[in-house]
Design a protein around this motif. Structure first.
Motif, PDB file in Angstrom:
ATOM      1  N   LYS A  20       1.066  -1.329   0.007  1.00  0.00           N
ATOM      2  CA  LYS A  20       0.001   0.020  -0.479  1.00  0.00           C
ATOM      3  C   LYS A  20       1.233   0.839   0.123  1.00  0.00           C
ATOM      4  O   LYS A  20       2.519   1.214   0.365  1.00  0.00           O
ATOM      5  CB  LYS A  20      -1.151  -0.612   1.032  1.00  0.00           C
ATOM      6  N   GLN A  22       0.671   3.930   1.728  1.00  0.00           N
ATOM      7  CA  GLN A  22       0.840   5.076   3.118  1.00  0.00           C
ATOM      8  C   GLN A  22       1.943   5.091   3.463  1.00  0.00           C
ATOM      9  O   GLN A  22       2.831   4.240   3.536  1.00  0.00           O
ATOM     10  CB  GLN A  22      -0.640   4.776   4.300  1.00  0.00           C
ATOM     11  N   GLY A 254      -0.525  11.426  -3.718  1.00  0.00           N
ATOM     12  CA  GLY A 254      -1.867  10.712  -4.077  1.00  0.00           C
ATOM     13  C   GLY A 254      -2.887   9.301  -4.616  1.00  0.00           C
ATOM     14  O   GLY A 254      -2.918   9.300  -5.854  1.00  0.00           O
ATOM     15  N   ASP A 255      -4.280   9.672  -4.705  1.00  0.00           N
ATOM     16  CA  ASP A 255      -5.232   9.045  -4.850  1.00  0.00           C
ATOM     17  C   ASP A 255      -6.143   9.511  -6.122  1.00  0.00           C
ATOM     18  O   ASP A 255      -5.366  10.487  -6.670  1.00  0.00           O
ATOM     19  CB  ASP A 255      -5.859   7.689  -3.996  1.00  0.00           C
ATOM     20  N   GLU A 256      -6.221   8.264  -7.062  1.00  0.00           N
ATOM     21  CA  GLU A 256      -7.710   9.061  -8.092  1.00  0.00           C
ATOM     22  C   GLU A 256      -8.241   9.842  -7.673  1.00  0.00           C
ATOM     23  O   GLU A 256      -8.398  11.276  -8.105  1.00  0.00           O
ATOM     24  CB  GLU A 256      -8.353   7.819  -8.476  1.00  0.00           C
ATOM     25  N   LYS A 257      -9.063  10.069  -6.737  1.00  0.00           N
ATOM     26  CA  LYS A 257     -10.334  11.307  -5.872  1.00  0.00           C
ATOM     27  C   LYS A 257      -8.814  12.376  -5.991  1.00  0.00           C
ATOM     28  O   LYS A 257      -9.801  13.845  -6.300  1.00  0.00           O
ATOM     29  CB  LYS A 257     -10.125  10.430  -4.762  1.00  0.00           C
ATOM     30  N   GLU A 258      -7.850  12.188  -4.952  1.00  0.00           N
ATOM     31  CA  GLU A 258      -7.126  13.201  -4.927  1.00  0.00           C
ATOM     32  C   GLU A 258      -6.507  14.163  -5.967  1.00  0.00           C
ATOM     33  O   GLU A 258      -6.684  15.357  -5.721  1.00  0.00           O
ATOM     34  CB  GLU A 258      -6.001  13.049  -3.876  1.00  0.00           C
ATOM     35  N   GLY A 278       0.381  11.789 -10.541  1.00  0.00           N
ATOM     36  CA  GLY A 278      -0.392  10.140  -9.467  1.00  0.00           C
ATOM     37  C   GLY A 278      -0.009   9.682  -8.951  1.00  0.00           C
ATOM     38  O   GLY A 278       1.494  10.226  -8.801  1.00  0.00           O
ATOM     39  N   TYR A 279      -0.439   8.263  -8.432  1.00  0.00           N
ATOM     40  CA  TYR A 279       0.634   7.713  -7.131  1.00  0.00           C
ATOM     41  C   TYR A 279       2.164   6.863  -8.988  1.00  0.00           C
ATOM     42  O   TYR A 279       1.241   6.830  -9.306  1.00  0.00           O
ATOM     43  CB  TYR A 279       0.319   6.707  -6.584  1.00  0.00           C
TER      44      TYR A 279
END
Length: 403
Positions: A20, A22, A254-258, A278-279
């Motif tokens: 992940k 994080q 960041g994730d897709e929403k961010e 993006g990430y």
């Protein structure tokens, strides 16, 4: 009587399935990897959920240290020595919300005493319950604690001779821990580190990033890498882009929403010179950082600024490229070093833009990076961090070196 001949592993424990993105999981994985690179038999233990958790062989023999899978190595850009041991956590664990179906309870009350204990020399965890399980089962432990938390540390644990040391990343959190019962002599401040692979130069890939991101070949590339959160200063960067139309800002993370949120914000403000990538997998991050003219650390003021680890800063410095940062408490120890090319007050887009403009004049881009910056950051490797923490562990309680 315990058979010391088979007690050899340095066990690191995470509370979440991996991989992940994080930050706390990245920290835990790299801490274990750093110890493995020093030659300790390091095992990263974490819960395994989903269909893989129903494997009958794994359920019968749940603790099976093995080589880290290639997917994990690529995701975190770690080396080959680290072993992993995913613990099966099939349904209803963590699906039905009770104490007895909580994965941390299963790990500490069942897996640790019955499966992990016999081959463990030392435990290193960010989870307090796992630390308590280690101490109660006669295993020395290192506790990591990086944030403020209003709980008292149990005296019978922190004063136990097997409780070796607690590590945190800022003096403010250290003081907070002492106020909540941690003995001062058992808590140290030690920074997070950088992955040694970040020091490898990747000029071709860096050139590809510049070609891809620079819409105008005569403009300058400013890079941010990290979480896309307001307190991290991303809104500040959007405003900086508006103030400096002749630079190109690229933000990784960041994730897709961010990402979608900040793309929309830039669109609403009619700002065309900021890109949200993006990430990125960690293997792709060093070349991006090396592609920059300037790297930015625009963290805002507030409580988070007092305990934010310089994890991102160290990744930045491995590139050798100049950094512009805000004056937040957790970075102030670097104020009188050559680590940061320019400082400015937080929460002020105009001042941040001025600092970028200043550095563009004083630090022309070098494809090979500035060697003095690279030399400075070498002290902050994950391997050096692991060695420092282990120096606080009684020599008789340290895991043996195997390579």
């Amino acid at each position: 009587m315990k058979n010391n001949a088979i007690v050899k592993n340095y066990v690191f424990f995470l509370t979440e399935d991996i991989p992940k993105p994080q930050a706390h999981i990245i920290v835990g994985t790299n801490a274990a990897n750093g110890a493995a690179n020093l030659g300790y038999s390091s095992v990263l233990v974490y819960p395994r959920k989903g269909l893989a958790a129903f494997n009958p062989i794994h359920l019968a023999i749940p603790y099976q240290p093995r080589k880290a899978p290639e997917a994990l190595i690529k995701y975190y850009n770690i080396q080959q020595k680290l072993k992993v041991a995913p613990l099966p956590m099939p349904w209803p664990i963590d699906y039905i919300k009770t104490k007895i179906t909580d994965s941390n309870t299963i790990a500490t009350k069942y897996y640790f005493p019955f499966h992990i204990l016999s081959t463990t020399k030392l435990v290193h965890a960010w989870n307090w319950n796992f630390i308590k399980a280690a101490i109660k089962n006669g295993v020395p432990a290192i506790y990591e604690h990086h944030h403020y938390e209003d709980k008292q540390f149990e005296p019978e644990i922190v004063n136990h001779p097997l409780f070796q040391v607690s590590a945190t990343v800022t003096d403010t959190v250290r003081e907070h821990m002492i106020q909540h019962g941690m003995p001062p002599e058992k808590v140290i401040t030690v920074h997070n580190g950088y992955n040694s692979s970040f020091l490898i130069r990747q000029p071709e890939k860096a050139a590809e990033w510049r070609k891809k991101l620079l819409k105008n070949k005569d403009s300058h590339l400013v890079i941010y890498a990290g979480a896309l959160r307001k307190f991290k200063g991303i809104d500040i960067l959007v405003d900086v882009a508006a103030l400096m139309p002749n630079i190109q800002i690229a933000c990784a993370g960041g994730d897709e929403k961010e990402v979608a949120h900040y793309q929309q914000l830039a669109k609403e403000k009619q700002i065309n010179n900021i890109t949200f990538i993006g990430y990125l997998l960690h293997k792709d991050l060093p070349s991006l950082l090396q592609a920059a003219d300037i790297l930015v650390h625009p963290h805002c003021s507030g409580e988070a600024a007092t305990f934010t680890s310089p994890l991102k800063l160290f990744d930045y410095l491995t590139s050798g490229n100049p950094v512009v940062a805000t004056e937040i408490p957790s970075l102030m120890e670097f104020k009188n070093t050559n680590a940061i090319a320019a400082w400015c007050e937080p929460d002020n887009p105009s001042k941040f833009a001025e600092a970028i403009a200043q550095v563009l004049k004083t630090h022309p881009r070098k494809a090979e990076g500035y060697q003095d910056i690279i030399n400075f950051v070498k002290q902050f490797s994950w391997e050096n961090r692991a060695a420092k923490i282990l120096s606080y562990v009684d020599e008789s309680l340290r895991p043996p070196l195997i390579a």
